[in-house]
Write an enzyme that holds these catalytic residues in place. Structure first.
Site, PDB file in Angstrom:
ATOM      1  N   THR A   1      -9.455   6.286  -1.590  1.00  0.00           N
ATOM      2  CA  THR A   1      -8.819   5.799  -0.340  1.00  0.00           C
ATOM      3  C   THR A   1      -8.542   6.809   0.765  1.00  0.00           C
ATOM      4  O   THR A   1      -8.798   6.612   1.995  1.00  0.00           O
ATOM      5  CB  THR A   1      -7.266   5.288  -0.398  1.00  0.00           C
TER       6      THR A   1
ATOM      7  N   ASN B   1       2.029  12.228  -8.446  1.00  0.00           N
ATOM      8  CA  ASN B   1       2.834  11.755  -9.393  1.00  0.00           C
ATOM      9  C   ASN B   1       2.269  11.740 -10.613  1.00  0.00           C
ATOM     10  O   ASN B   1       1.337  11.843 -10.933  1.00  0.00           O
ATOM     11  CB  ASN B   1       3.578  10.474  -9.000  1.00  0.00           C
TER      12      ASN B   1
ATOM     13  N   ASP C   1       7.994   8.974  -8.641  1.00  0.00           N
ATOM     14  CA  ASP C   1       6.843   8.927  -7.563  1.00  0.00           C
ATOM     15  C   ASP C   1       7.013   9.838  -6.319  1.00  0.00           C
ATOM     16  O   ASP C   1       6.566   9.601  -5.435  1.00  0.00           O
ATOM     17  CB  ASP C   1       6.821   7.377  -7.484  1.00  0.00           C
TER      18      ASP C   1
ATOM     19  N   LYS D   1       7.003  13.380  -0.063  1.00  0.00           N
ATOM     20  CA  LYS D   1       7.736  12.313  -0.279  1.00  0.00           C
ATOM     21  C   LYS D   1       9.207  12.578  -0.241  1.00  0.00           C
ATOM     22  O   LYS D   1      10.154  11.987  -0.097  1.00  0.00           O
ATOM     23  CB  LYS D   1       7.497  11.416  -1.358  1.00  0.00           C
TER      24      LYS D   1
ATOM     25  N   TRP E   1       1.929   9.069   3.547  1.00  0.00           N
ATOM     26  CA  TRP E   1       0.579   9.578   4.104  1.00  0.00           C
ATOM     27  C   TRP E   1       0.339   9.406   5.741  1.00  0.00           C
ATOM     28  O   TRP E   1      -0.511  10.223   6.061  1.00  0.00           O
ATOM     29  CB  TRP E   1      -0.313   8.676   3.396  1.00  0.00           C
TER      30      TRP E   1
ATOM     31  N   CYS F   1      -0.273  -8.865  -8.213  1.00  0.00           N
ATOM     32  CA  CYS F   1      -0.376  -9.470  -6.990  1.00  0.00           C
ATOM     33  C   CYS F   1       0.423  -9.069  -5.833  1.00  0.00           C
ATOM     34  O   CYS F   1       0.247  -9.095  -4.703  1.00  0.00           O
ATOM     35  CB  CYS F   1       0.200 -11.079  -7.059  1.00  0.00           C
TER      36      CYS F   1
END
Length: 718
Positions: free
Chosen positions: A180, A275, A320, A347, A408, A621
């Site tokens: 990405t 992470n 994370d 983070k 980000w 989902c």
């Protein structure tokens, strides 16, 4: 003028001029691109996502400034109706904007008029579309545009025509890796990483390719593999001593999915690593250890990929707290001495100032609410963790949560003010691994991160956001400007004394870089996370931003839904502004205040099936359709959809990919039972309304966990 245009001009002067131009083209183009990325032609171009190699996101242009920003108006707009995610930063070279949106659909657009020059659709593998994020940026070098594709490919296109020059698969068939982030280009090389550590067994790496041919030049793994197989280099052998158990069986993680910075002063690249895989260190490395090189800034030799130094922001990472956020380079006076600094806000809520020469930590300060550590010890460079934060009893609530104090969405640094401008979020994280053991956990199971997934909606009040100006020398905040919602866009700062930011409420704003006062704002017709850019054409300064609500906000349920951009009706567009711009914003629907679930009294929910479906939904989902089936963005709210009421139609869409053309990937691995469980869970959520007692129990439980952690911190509870 880039080298392609120069060759064309030489050809007009005869064969000799053309031959001479061709003979010198390769070396001239390399020098030109290197210089362009160092200086960005004094602001005329924006050739990289961060503006230049330094990633400062600072422009020396000042035609648009504090005095005249009130005259800023829309110059032109471009509607992008066939893509879903535009959380991307374009580049601009020689008056042409290049951008990648959705699942890597590339555009070249005339920066003066908004006319499309060419498009290229990379055609992502549908099974990789389910990761949901979409592309976040591209790179430019020697007349070519480079982009990662979510299915793992790296592609190079001719910038003049959009024709494919080469492509290479950077990942392995069937693995969980995907791309990405934007590539980085330097010295005739293109560098790319990948994501995937949240989705199962993944070991991170970055790869450098020849920018001209796509030939692999070097690869550097971020965490060690199985010691029985040997180590790729001494750095991996060193790192292996910081792991315990059989970590390689779960992958390890450490993916470089976003942050990479090239430093021409030292000819190094800096990697911001991710992470662990899984997040939970008890499962990944049960005997503890620092787990290098997770959550680290790592310096490599740019030519060879050899390890130089590292600084780890979170030893033994288990929350994370990845360090994949942007890293900014600057020369700054510290105590009367000029220092070459790397500045980083990952983070975990701290702002780090690091000496680029040797990786030494110079200072670290809290930019937001932080309850997992009291401070960072500057002697050891290690954070001083507070008791209870590693969820020793199975639960912890700490600030920040996995969404991060800074994610980000890029920050920006002004050498004029000496301030860093940081989009900031304050939001707690709840970690719960009760009942998860080495025996019942699997990296390919329904809880790949090793803690329980989000089963509850995330309320509107769960987070606050703001833009802040941070002084990296004093480690103090200069000003703070409150922003709406739970997520806002990356920023750009200019010599005109302005900080530009797109917001979740649909406004594009300009903030005074000195004081934090709002100087200008204009509606975009939809919210955005994307960062703006600025460039110059024929002496006119333009500011461009991609607007569209998708990506990570889709995950956060009511926290994201409050912005009102739920569903496919809202636009995706590129908006470009100039002083005196008179264009009209195309119409778009008003924000949707609430989504009304569809009533279906004839559908009898099976509570046991819904309970099973809850776990399937959270794993497969939730990323697109939102926590607890509360949609927060582009994907439709399934509680209001008639599709779950019709088993055959539901199967056709979910398992067979009947709506692939609209961005819904297929899930062929689902059996009839899982599809039925999903339908019952969605309908259960459509009927659910938490009462006062239930809400009281929820918040009471959260407060009790926080109180237990306080007792541990005070030494009153073991």
């Amino acid at each position: 003028m880039n080298i392609v245009h120069k060759i064309a001009a030489a050809a007009r002067h005869g064969l000799w001029g053309f031959a001479l131009a061709l003979a010198t083209a390769s070396s001239a183009a390399a020098v030109e691109s290197q210089e362009l990325l160092k200086h960005a032609s004094a602001g005329r171009d924006w050739p990289a996502g961060g503006g230049t190699f330094s990633e400062q996101r600072f422009s020396p242009l000042e035609q648009i400034n504090q005095g005249n920003v009130g005259e800023l108006g829309l110059a032109w707009s471009l509607e992008l109706p066939d893509v879903w995610n535009v959380s991307s930063t374009p580049v601009a070279v020689d008056g042409v904007i290049y951008m990648a949106v959705g699942y890597t659909v590339l555009y070249a657009v005339d920066g003066h008029s908004g006319r499309i020059l060419w498009t290229y659709d990379a055609g992502t593998d549908p099974l990789k579309m389910r990761m949901g994020w979409g592309i976040r940026g591209i790179a430019y070098w020697e007349g070519r545009v480079y982009a990662g594709v979510q299915d793992g490919r790296l592609i190079a296109l001719d910038a003049a025509t959009g024709e494919l020059a080469w492509e290479v698969m950077t990942t392995e068939p069937g693995d969980n890796r995907y791309i990405t982030g934007a590539p980085r280009v330097f010295n005739g090389k293109v560098l790319i990483g990948h994501g995937g550590a949240d989705y199962g067994r993944v070991r991170g790496y970055v790869t450098a390719y020849d920018a001209a041919t796509g030939q692999q030049l070097w690869r550097w793994w971020t965490v060690p593999g199985n010691p029985a197989d040997g180590f790729e280099n001494p750095a991996m052998e060193m790192a292996a001593k910081t792991w315990t158990g059989e970590w390689w069986k779960s992958g390890g993680g450490g993916t470089v999915w976003h942050a990479m910075t090239y430093d021409p002063d030292f000819n190094r690249v800096y990697l911001g690593t991710g992470n662990g895989s899984p997040w939970n260190q008890k499962l990944r490395s049960p005997g503890g250890g620092d787990n290098l090189f997770l959550s680290s800034v790592v310096a490599l030799d740019a030519d060879t990929g050899e390890y130089v130094w590292h600084y780890q922001t979170n030893p033994g990472e288990t929350w994370d707290y990845n360090s994949s956020m942007d890293m900014v380079l600057a020369d700054v006076q510290l105590d009367g001495t000029a220092r070459k600094l790397l500045m980083h806000a990952p983070k975990n809520g701290f702002f780090y100032v690091i000496d680029r020469q040797d990786g030494k930590l110079l200072s670290a300060g809290k930019i937001a609410k932080v309850t997992w550590a009291s401070h960072v010890d500057l002697t050891t460079g290690r954070p001083v963790e507070l008791p209870g934060v590693r969820y020793p009893d199975g639960e912890s609530i700490i600030y920040p949560g996995p969404a991060g104090a800074h994610n980000w969405q890029p920050m920006a640094y002004s050498p004029d003010t000496g301030l860093m401008y940081i989009p900031t979020r304050e939001m707690a994280g709840y970690y719960d691994d009760r009942g998860i053991t080495q025996e019942n956990w699997s990296p390919t199971g329904l809880m790949p991160v090793g803690v329980k997934l989000f089963f509850d909606d995330i309320p509107r009040s769960a987070a606050t956001t703001y833009l802040q100006a941070w002084n990296p020398v004093t480690q103090r905040r200069a000003w703070k400007f409150d922003t709406p919602g739970g997520t806002n866009g990356g920023v750009l700062v200019t010599r005109g004394g302005l900080v530009f930011q797109g917001r979740s409420d649909g406004d594009f704003s300009a903030i005074d870089a000195d004081t934090g006062a709002l100087r200008w704002r204009s509606p975009m017709g939809v919210g955005t996370q994307a960062a703006p850019i600025t460039y110059e054409v024929d002496g006119v300064q333009y500011v461009s931003i991609l607007a569209g609500w998708a990506g990570s906000p889709m995950l956060m349920g009511s926290l994201s839904a409050q912005s009102g951009w739920v569903g496919r009706a809202y636009p995706r567009r590129l908006l470009t502004y100039r002083i005196g711009g008179k264009a009209s914003l195309p119409p778009s629907p008003a924000p949707l205040a609430t989504v009304t679930p569809l009533a279906a009294p004839d559908f009898q929910v099976d509570a046991e099936a819904a309970e099973r479906g809850k776990l399937v939904y959270a794993t497969k989902c939730m990323l697109c359709h939102g926590a607890a089936a509360v949609a927060g963005g582009y994907a439709p709210d399934l509680r209001a959809s008639p599709l779950p009421l019709q088993a055959a139609a539901f199967d056709g869409v979910v398992r067979d990919g009947a709506m692939l053309a609209r961005g819904m990937p297929p899930f062929p691995e689902f059996g009839d039972a899982e599809l039925n469980d999903l339908r019952h869970y969605i309908r259960q959520r459509a009927e659910y309304e938490p009462g006062l007692i239930e809400r009281g129990r929820f918040y009471g439980h959260m407060l009790w966990v926080m109180f237990k952690m306080k007792l541990m911190a005070w030494g009153l509870l073991g």
